[in-house]
Design an enzyme around this catalytic site. Sequence first.
Site, PDB file in Angstrom:
ATOM      1  CE  LYS A 112      -3.277  -2.828  -0.249  1.00  0.00           C
ATOM      2  NZ  LYS A 112      -4.109  -3.501   0.723  1.00  0.00           N
TER       3      LYS A 112
HETATM    4  C1  LIG Z   1      -5.042  -4.728   0.849  1.00  0.00           C
HETATM    5  C2  LIG Z   1      -6.506  -4.692   0.751  1.00  0.00           C
HETATM    6  C3  LIG Z   1      -7.341  -5.026   1.833  1.00  0.00           C
HETATM    7  C4  LIG Z   1      -6.867  -5.692   3.081  1.00  0.00           C
HETATM    8  O1  LIG Z   1      -5.837  -5.097   3.731  1.00  0.00           O
HETATM    9  P1  LIG Z   1      -4.863  -5.961   4.660  1.00  0.00           P
HETATM   10  O2  LIG Z   1      -4.191  -4.904   5.484  1.00  0.00           O
HETATM   11  O3  LIG Z   1      -3.918  -6.679   3.746  1.00  0.00           O
HETATM   12  O4  LIG Z   1      -5.666  -6.876   5.478  1.00  0.00           O
HETATM   13  C5  LIG Z   1      -8.707  -4.815   1.697  1.00  0.00           C
HETATM   14  N1  LIG Z   1      -9.231  -4.351   0.554  1.00  0.00           N
HETATM   15  C6  LIG Z   1      -8.480  -4.059  -0.512  1.00  0.00           C
HETATM   16  C7  LIG Z   1      -9.141  -3.523  -1.752  1.00  0.00           C
HETATM   17  C8  LIG Z   1      -7.092  -4.233  -0.476  1.00  0.00           C
HETATM   18  O5  LIG Z   1      -6.359  -3.986  -1.557  1.00  0.00           O
END
Ligand SMILES: *Cc1c(COP(=O)(O)O)cnc(C)c1O
Length: 385
Positions: A183
């Site tokens: 992210k």
């Molecule tokens: C990464 C992601 C999540 C979940 O996040 P985590 O921190 O990995 O649990 C949820 N929704 C979307 C669209 C994502 O890309």
Amino acid sequence: MALPFLPVARPSITDADTEAVLSVLKSGWITTGPKSASFEDEFARLIDCRGAVAVNSGTSGMQLVLHALNIGPGDEVITPSMTWVSTVNLITIRGATPVFADVDRDSLLITPEEVERLCTDKTKLIIPVHFAGAPVDMSPIREIGRARGIPVIEDAAHAVGTYYEGRHIGSVGTSVFSFHPIKNMTTGEGGMICSDDTDFLDQIRQLRFHGLGVDAFDRTTQGRTPQAEVLQPGYKCNMPDLCAALGLSQLARIEQMNARRVEIAERYLDRLSGHRLLKPLVPPPHDHVHAWHLFVVRLDTEAANMTRESFMEALKTHGIGTGIHFRAVHLQKYYLENGCSRGTLPNTEWNSDRICSIPLYPDMTDQDVDRVVDAITTVLAPVTV
Ligand SMILES: *Cc1c(COP(=O)(O)O)cnc(C)c1O
């Protein structure tokens, strides 16, 4: 000499980040404590929301939200299938029914028209996903929720740095962010629930830590509160200070990191727009600032006479990493075997078969971007006549 492999994503970690984590390690308190508390405060300041609760992943954050809203059997939750699997899995585990909204073919964002069409008496929640750093058109969707008394919780995993109608995503309503290493900023693993509803946040804070009224480290007593009692059965989803320290350090650079993402995306757009065989996603028409979490292209598999998988494989031989964000959730094995089928979500399926994310991360140089574009040109050359 072979050039280094360019991964599809890589966290940007500086010496300051490393120092921040090391100092927590040496401090004598490494789980949830003062760093986690200031990370919540600083993040809430960036988002301009009333409060924020840090958790150990975006998925955990959504799990707490679904529990707090008492989503269960008989309930329908409207969300896209063009997303990461986590939310849909959680809805399913709670015994509720995911109702998939098809997305706009070129932005991969759900539309108010589609959400309206899917609302029934059983709809208990709407979860839009701000895709790749672009925001969903929230005003009309919030209006649909308000008119029908259906809460809206935003999946903001891609949206650190995304603004909609002049405000950061998360400043209005309730949103769940992710700090997974892919992210725009990371805590190793982590997430944040931001809301303008402080009662709701109190509930989330309790559920985050065993349903106790306090954390192991209480903000007011600066230590353990010995008499903490279970007020309701809760989970264990708190963010350790080890992670929060990295989050604080990343937060100090988030604008700089996102500015670099914009430059890279613009260079890609400049060099790839008008490409005969590749179509980048198209940013939505409504007022927004794009966080450029991902750079997604769609391969014209028919004209290229090449599957998306062989395209990705060929780029790999040129030292270029790629990813798929995402394979539609309703087309995954479990969901196909449990009531979902192909042919139900045309735009989602069309993209699910053709999308490919190419490298985008702040530490990429302009030369790296050019290498990616040149490799794409070479791979597609036999048909680019
Ligand atoms: C990464 C992601 C999540 C979940 O996040 P985590 O921190 O990995 O649990 C949820 N929704 C979307 C669209 C994502 O890309």
